[in-house]
Scaffold this motif. Structure first.
Motif, mmCIF file in Angstrom:
data_model
loop_
_atom_site.group_PDB
_atom_site.id
_atom_site.type_symbol
_atom_site.label_atom_id
_atom_site.label_comp_id
_atom_site.label_asym_id
_atom_site.label_seq_id
_atom_site.Cartn_x
_atom_site.Cartn_y
_atom_site.Cartn_z
ATOM 1 N N VAL A 41 0.867 -1.302 -0.129
ATOM 2 C CA VAL A 41 0.161 -0.084 0.052
ATOM 3 C C VAL A 41 1.008 1.344 -0.023
ATOM 4 C CG1 VAL A 41 -2.020 -1.030 0.835
ATOM 5 C CG2 VAL A 41 -0.269 -0.033 2.466
ATOM 6 N N GLY A 42 2.134 1.101 0.152
ATOM 7 C CA GLY A 42 3.106 2.290 0.108
ATOM 8 C C GLY A 42 4.559 2.008 -0.342
ATOM 9 N N VAL A 43 5.109 2.716 -0.728
ATOM 10 C CA VAL A 43 6.531 2.282 -0.929
ATOM 11 C C VAL A 43 7.378 3.763 -0.695
ATOM 12 C CG1 VAL A 43 8.472 1.761 -2.658
ATOM 13 C CG2 VAL A 43 6.345 0.671 -2.617
ATOM 14 N N GLY A 44 8.335 3.741 0.066
ATOM 15 C CA GLY A 44 9.250 4.952 0.293
ATOM 16 C C GLY A 44 10.559 4.954 -0.277
ATOM 17 N N TYR A 45 10.969 5.872 -1.163
ATOM 18 C CA TYR A 45 12.122 5.755 -1.818
ATOM 19 C C TYR A 45 13.402 6.754 -1.253
ATOM 20 C CZ TYR A 45 9.937 3.290 -5.580
ATOM 21 O OH TYR A 45 9.358 2.216 -6.213
ATOM 22 N N GLY A 46 14.447 6.233 -1.167
ATOM 23 C CA GLY A 46 15.580 7.232 -0.559
ATOM 24 C C GLY A 46 16.775 6.599 -0.945
ATOM 25 N N ILE A 47 17.772 7.081 0.185
ATOM 26 C CA ILE A 47 19.263 6.412 0.061
ATOM 27 C C ILE A 47 19.119 5.732 1.432
ATOM 28 C CG2 ILE A 47 21.684 6.680 0.337
ATOM 29 C CD1 ILE A 47 21.172 9.113 -1.772
ATOM 30 N N THR A 48 19.048 6.529 2.662
ATOM 31 C CA THR A 48 18.957 6.005 3.971
ATOM 32 C C THR A 48 17.716 6.007 4.492
ATOM 33 O OG1 THR A 48 19.675 8.279 5.020
ATOM 34 C CG2 THR A 48 21.512 6.597 4.318
ATOM 35 N N TYR A 49 16.668 6.756 4.216
ATOM 36 C CA TYR A 49 15.446 7.115 4.649
ATOM 37 C C TYR A 49 14.560 7.611 3.435
ATOM 38 C CZ TYR A 49 16.159 12.115 5.044
ATOM 39 O OH TYR A 49 16.494 13.533 4.476
ATOM 40 N N PRO A 50 13.324 7.338 3.467
ATOM 41 C CA PRO A 50 12.488 7.755 2.462
ATOM 42 C C PRO A 50 12.369 9.254 2.429
ATOM 43 C CG PRO A 50 11.072 6.816 4.095
ATOM 44 C CD PRO A 50 12.597 6.734 4.698
ATOM 45 N N ILE A 51 12.459 9.622 1.308
ATOM 46 C CA ILE A 51 12.293 11.045 1.043
ATOM 47 C C ILE A 51 11.069 11.442 -0.287
ATOM 48 C CG2 ILE A 51 14.680 11.643 1.192
ATOM 49 C CD1 ILE A 51 14.966 11.795 -1.904
ATOM 50 N N PHE A 52 10.656 10.224 -0.815
ATOM 51 C CA PHE A 52 9.548 10.097 -1.595
ATOM 52 C C PHE A 52 8.743 9.097 -1.466
ATOM 53 C CE2 PHE A 52 7.697 9.584 -5.898
ATOM 54 C CZ PHE A 52 7.092 10.681 -5.990
ATOM 55 N N TRP A 53 7.583 9.234 -1.348
ATOM 56 C CA TRP A 53 6.682 8.117 -1.032
ATOM 57 C C TRP A 53 5.511 8.194 -2.267
ATOM 58 C CZ3 TRP A 53 6.400 4.357 2.846
ATOM 59 C CH2 TRP A 53 7.068 4.786 3.805
ATOM 60 N N ILE A 54 5.127 6.834 -2.511
ATOM 61 C CA ILE A 54 4.149 6.529 -3.312
ATOM 62 C C ILE A 54 3.101 5.706 -2.467
ATOM 63 C CG2 ILE A 54 4.976 6.685 -5.555
ATOM 64 C CD1 ILE A 54 5.018 3.505 -5.766
ATOM 65 N N ASP A 55 1.849 5.998 -2.543
ATOM 66 C CA ASP A 55 0.817 5.270 -1.871
ATOM 67 C C ASP A 55 -0.592 5.338 -2.153
ATOM 68 O OD1 ASP A 55 -0.540 7.547 -0.490
ATOM 69 O OD2 ASP A 55 1.344 7.877 0.724
ATOM 70 N N ARG A 56 -1.423 4.454 -1.486
ATOM 71 C CA ARG A 56 -2.781 4.468 -1.808
ATOM 72 C C ARG A 56 -3.402 5.249 -0.978
ATOM 73 N NH1 ARG A 56 -6.216 -0.398 0.461
ATOM 74 N NH2 ARG A 56 -5.565 -0.131 2.566
ATOM 75 N N PHE A 57 -2.869 5.925 0.014
ATOM 76 C CA PHE A 57 -3.630 6.779 0.971
ATOM 77 C C PHE A 57 -4.091 8.138 0.721
ATOM 78 C CE2 PHE A 57 -0.871 4.051 3.224
ATOM 79 C CZ PHE A 57 -1.795 2.944 3.906
ATOM 80 N N HIS A 58 -3.208 8.810 -0.365
ATOM 81 C CA HIS A 58 -3.305 10.120 -0.753
ATOM 82 C C HIS A 58 -4.199 10.062 -2.178
ATOM 83 C CE1 HIS A 58 -0.011 10.618 1.881
ATOM 84 N NE2 HIS A 58 -0.589 11.644 2.374
#
Length: 127
Positions: A41-58
């Motif tokens: 339902v969500g994936v966070g992209y980054g290097i060490t922590y998520p800076i960009f999320w895709i999700d079904r909540f928004h």
């Protein structure tokens, strides 16, 4: 300063395949995933922590624009090629943008529409 941001998508798994390729070309990777009842339902992209999320909540279908910093012209080109191969739609091939249109000198960018029609950009600012 922004810490992180994100967008809603209609199909997280389909969009994740697109973003794995497009953002992978910029050195970003999945650093976090959210599941609910076994569904992604969500994936966070980054290097060490998520800076960009895709999700079904928004809400999806809003047609957002997000620009990702690249470290070179080659990274901009790799982003564009990977995004198009992953099903994105070309919305501006890699190249210097016209200063007469308001872009600053040395603005090297590429634009691709993601599976939901969001305009994703990779930009390298030549100084």
């Amino acid at each position: 300063m922004i810490d992180h941001t994100g967008i809603g998508v209609a199909d997280v798994a389909r969009s994740a395949a697109f973003y794995d390729a497009a953002l992978g070309a910029l050195g970003l990777r999945r650093v976090e995933q959210l599941t609910e009842d076994g569904q992604l339902v969500g994936v966070g992209y980054g290097i060490t922590y998520p800076i960009f999320w895709i999700d079904r909540f928004h809400p999806h279908g809003v047609r957002q624009h997000t620009a990702f910093a690249a470290r070179s012209r080659a990274e901009v080109e790799a982003f564009h090629a990977a995004a198009v191969r992953a099903g994105g739609i070309d919305n501006g091939a890699p190249g210097l943008r016209d200063t007469a249109l308001g872009y600053p000198a040395g603005y090297y960018a590429a634009f691709v529409l993601d599976p939901d029609g969001n305009n994703m950009e990779a930009i390298y600012r030549e100084r």
